[in-house]
Design a protein around this motif. Structure first.
Motif, mmCIF file in Angstrom:
data_model
loop_
_atom_site.group_PDB
_atom_site.id
_atom_site.type_symbol
_atom_site.label_atom_id
_atom_site.label_comp_id
_atom_site.label_asym_id
_atom_site.label_seq_id
_atom_site.Cartn_x
_atom_site.Cartn_y
_atom_site.Cartn_z
ATOM 1 N N SER A 199 0.824 -1.217 0.000
ATOM 2 C CA SER A 199 0.000 0.000 0.000
ATOM 3 C C SER A 199 0.852 1.259 0.000
ATOM 4 O O SER A 199 0.433 2.300 -0.512
ATOM 5 C CB SER A 199 -0.922 0.027 1.228
ATOM 6 N N GLY A 200 2.040 1.180 0.568
ATOM 7 C CA GLY A 200 2.916 2.339 0.643
ATOM 8 C C GLY A 200 3.919 2.450 -0.485
ATOM 9 O O GLY A 200 4.814 3.305 -0.440
ATOM 10 N N VAL A 201 3.757 1.602 -1.508
ATOM 11 C CA VAL A 201 4.726 1.571 -2.607
ATOM 12 C C VAL A 201 4.131 2.230 -3.850
ATOM 13 O O VAL A 201 3.037 1.858 -4.287
ATOM 14 C CB VAL A 201 5.126 0.113 -2.924
ATOM 15 N N PRO A 202 4.814 3.215 -4.444
ATOM 16 C CA PRO A 202 4.292 3.876 -5.643
ATOM 17 C C PRO A 202 4.136 2.903 -6.818
ATOM 18 O O PRO A 202 4.792 1.851 -6.871
ATOM 19 C CB PRO A 202 5.365 4.938 -5.956
ATOM 20 N N ASP A 203 3.291 3.282 -7.763
ATOM 21 C CA ASP A 203 3.000 2.424 -8.915
ATOM 22 C C ASP A 203 4.261 1.953 -9.623
ATOM 23 O O ASP A 203 4.428 0.756 -9.893
ATOM 24 C CB ASP A 203 2.108 3.172 -9.921
ATOM 25 N N GLU A 204 5.131 2.874 -9.975
ATOM 26 C CA GLU A 204 6.317 2.508 -10.757
ATOM 27 C C GLU A 204 7.238 1.601 -9.963
ATOM 28 O O GLU A 204 7.901 0.721 -10.528
ATOM 29 C CB GLU A 204 7.061 3.758 -11.216
ATOM 30 N N GLU A 205 7.303 1.796 -8.650
ATOM 31 C CA GLU A 205 8.118 0.917 -7.812
ATOM 32 C C GLU A 205 7.563 -0.507 -7.825
ATOM 33 O O GLU A 205 8.326 -1.475 -7.837
ATOM 34 C CB GLU A 205 8.155 1.459 -6.385
ATOM 35 N N ILE A 206 6.242 -0.645 -7.821
ATOM 36 C CA ILE A 206 5.639 -1.982 -7.894
ATOM 37 C C ILE A 206 5.951 -2.627 -9.240
ATOM 38 O O ILE A 206 6.325 -3.802 -9.307
ATOM 39 C CB ILE A 206 4.123 -1.909 -7.658
ATOM 40 N N ARG A 207 5.812 -1.854 -10.306
ATOM 41 C CA ARG A 207 6.117 -2.409 -11.634
ATOM 42 C C ARG A 207 7.575 -2.883 -11.706
ATOM 43 O O ARG A 207 7.872 -3.964 -12.231
ATOM 44 C CB ARG A 207 5.855 -1.355 -12.712
ATOM 45 N N ARG A 208 8.492 -2.072 -11.194
ATOM 46 C CA ARG A 208 9.908 -2.439 -11.213
ATOM 47 C C ARG A 208 10.172 -3.663 -10.336
ATOM 48 O O ARG A 208 11.005 -4.520 -10.674
ATOM 49 C CB ARG A 208 10.760 -1.267 -10.744
ATOM 50 N N ALA A 209 9.473 -3.750 -9.215
ATOM 51 C CA ALA A 209 9.653 -4.896 -8.322
ATOM 52 C C ALA A 209 9.235 -6.190 -9.005
ATOM 53 O O ALA A 209 9.910 -7.222 -8.887
ATOM 54 C CB ALA A 209 8.854 -4.684 -7.040
ATOM 55 N N ILE A 210 8.123 -6.156 -9.733
ATOM 56 C CA ILE A 210 7.668 -7.341 -10.460
ATOM 57 C C ILE A 210 8.662 -7.705 -11.554
ATOM 58 O O ILE A 210 9.007 -8.876 -11.743
ATOM 59 C CB ILE A 210 6.260 -7.107 -11.027
ATOM 60 N N ALA A 211 9.176 -6.706 -12.245
ATOM 61 C CA ALA A 211 10.171 -6.959 -13.284
ATOM 62 C C ALA A 211 11.437 -7.579 -12.703
ATOM 63 O O ALA A 211 12.115 -8.380 -13.363
ATOM 64 C CB ALA A 211 10.503 -5.663 -14.015
ATOM 65 N N ALA A 212 11.755 -7.231 -11.447
ATOM 66 C CA ALA A 212 12.960 -7.757 -10.802
ATOM 67 C C ALA A 212 12.747 -9.138 -10.201
ATOM 68 O O ALA A 212 13.713 -9.803 -9.824
ATOM 69 C CB ALA A 212 13.426 -6.789 -9.714
ATOM 70 N N GLY A 213 11.487 -9.590 -10.078
ATOM 71 C CA GLY A 213 11.238 -10.935 -9.593
ATOM 72 C C GLY A 213 10.207 -11.090 -8.505
ATOM 73 O O GLY A 213 9.951 -12.196 -8.034
ATOM 74 N N MET A 214 9.570 -9.987 -8.083
ATOM 75 C CA MET A 214 8.514 -10.091 -7.077
ATOM 76 C C MET A 214 7.250 -10.645 -7.737
ATOM 77 O O MET A 214 6.935 -10.285 -8.877
ATOM 78 C CB MET A 214 8.233 -8.712 -6.484
ATOM 79 N N VAL A 215 6.497 -11.492 -7.038
ATOM 80 C CA VAL A 215 5.329 -12.135 -7.644
ATOM 81 C C VAL A 215 4.036 -11.806 -6.890
ATOM 82 O O VAL A 215 3.085 -11.284 -7.480
ATOM 83 C CB VAL A 215 5.508 -13.672 -7.721
ATOM 84 N N LYS A 216 3.952 -12.132 -5.612
ATOM 85 C CA LYS A 216 2.727 -11.895 -4.838
ATOM 86 C C LYS A 216 2.821 -10.520 -4.186
ATOM 87 O O LYS A 216 3.772 -10.240 -3.456
ATOM 88 C CB LYS A 216 2.540 -12.996 -3.797
ATOM 89 N N ILE A 217 1.817 -9.690 -4.461
ATOM 90 C CA ILE A 217 1.824 -8.302 -4.004
ATOM 91 C C ILE A 217 0.687 -8.119 -3.002
ATOM 92 O O ILE A 217 -0.490 -8.181 -3.363
ATOM 93 C CB ILE A 217 1.649 -7.329 -5.195
ATOM 94 N N ASN A 218 1.022 -7.892 -1.734
ATOM 95 C CA ASN A 218 0.021 -7.790 -0.671
ATOM 96 C C ASN A 218 -0.427 -6.351 -0.457
ATOM 97 O O ASN A 218 0.404 -5.455 -0.291
ATOM 98 C CB ASN A 218 0.594 -8.311 0.650
ATOM 99 N N VAL A 219 -1.746 -6.143 -0.423
ATOM 100 C CA VAL A 219 -2.325 -4.808 -0.266
ATOM 101 C C VAL A 219 -3.391 -4.848 0.835
ATOM 102 O O VAL A 219 -4.310 -5.659 0.767
ATOM 103 C CB VAL A 219 -2.973 -4.318 -1.580
ATOM 104 N N GLY A 220 -3.264 -3.982 1.818
ATOM 105 C CA GLY A 220 -4.265 -3.931 2.873
ATOM 106 C C GLY A 220 -4.685 -2.519 3.220
ATOM 107 O O GLY A 220 -5.841 -2.137 3.070
ATOM 108 N N THR A 221 -3.731 -1.715 3.672
ATOM 109 C CA THR A 221 -4.044 -0.371 4.161
ATOM 110 C C THR A 221 -4.697 0.496 3.096
ATOM 111 O O THR A 221 -5.552 1.339 3.411
ATOM 112 C CB THR A 221 -2.770 0.298 4.690
#
Length: 282
Positions: A214-236
């Motif tokens: 929830s605290g991660v900007p859009d582009e940071e999430i996109r870059r994280a997935i490109a680097a190998g992150m898969v499951k993205i948890n969102v709550g707040t």
């Protein structure tokens, strides 16, 4: 549509080089919003219920689990049911009877050796019942009841070599890692360590999980997935949308008493948040 398994959704996303989002469910409206947002996006999602949410419901897992499962079965979206941040072994064991296909077992507050032993026991129990098990290594701060934690402090982030040994020693199916995010952030200002994400993805054979998205900007999430992150948890982010609508309605309607009048727009706001996050994952 029947419930699908979390392991299936995560494996599909990983194989495609995409992410899959897991959204925290506290109330029936949360579950309905996740289903609606996923339907609008035309993408799958994970409904996850945390130990804290179970505590909010008087320690009773069955009612909120049954409600979330019913929402998923009535939805046209592919949805799974996940039990998140479990520290109570009794709650872990209750997950199977309530239809959960996956559990995040959280022994991250223990010493490394105790974490490995306790998590390995949870994994053995889960795998005997066909349950996919996620665990955490490193310190993703911001959980309820914890002191504030600097996500960039020395010793907080997950070490790739230790992560490889941890996965081998526990047999987990996915690993939540500390790479610069934090739970319960209400502003999207987190800066992730993308080089570390790449190193972790290369070091471990299982999918990586980003908590505190929830605290991660859009582009940071996109870059994280490109680097190998898969499951993205969102709550707040869901709670921020929900509370904003409720607060606005009650401020404008000071004599209103019908909760449907503010729960409907609150649910719609959460659905919009769900659709927005899902749009980042491909």
């Amino acid at each position: 549509m029947s419930l699908v398994s979390t392991g299936e959704l995560v494996a599909e996303a990983r194989d495609a080089g995409h992410g899959v989002a897991a959204f925290n469910v506290i109330t029936l409206e949360h579950a309905e919003a996740v289903a609606l947002g996923a339907e609008r996006a035309g993408l799958p999602a994970i409904l996850q219920i945390s130990e804290n949410a179970v505590r909010f419901h008087g320690g009773r897992l069955a009612p909120i689990a049954a409600a979330s499962a019913a929402v998923a079965r009535a939805s046209t979206a592919r949805l799974s049911l996940h039990l998140d941040h479990v520290t109570d072994v009794d709650l872990l064991r209750a997950s199977h009877a309530e239809g959960f296909s996956s559990v995040m077992f959280d022994a991250s507050k223990l010493t490394y050796d105790e974490n490995v032993k306790t998590t390995a026991d949870a994994v053995r129990w889960g795998h005997e019942r066909g349950i996919w098990v996620e665990a955490e290594l490193g310190r993703v701060g911001g959980k309820e009841g914890e002191a504030p934690l600097d996500a960039h402090a020395p010793g907080v982030r997950t070490d790739p070599a230790e992560a490889a040994a941890y996965v081998a020693g526990t047999g987990v199916d996915a690993l939540a890692v500390a790479v610069g995010s934090s739970h319960a952030m209400t502003e999207r200002t987190a800066a992730l360590d993308h080089e570390l994400i790449g190193s972790l993805a290369a070091a471990v054979p299982v999918p990586l999980v980003l908590h505190g998205s929830s605290g991660v900007p859009d582009e940071e999430i996109r870059r994280a997935i490109a680097a190998g992150m898969v499951k993205i948890n969102v709550g707040t982010a869901l709670n921020t949308a929900f509370t904003g609508e409720v607060r606005g309605y009650l401020a404008a309607h000071t004599t209103g008493v019908d909760p449907r009048k503010y729960l409907a727009p609150a649910r719609e706001a959460m659905a919009g948040t769900v659709t927005g996050f899902l749009g980042l994952l491909k």
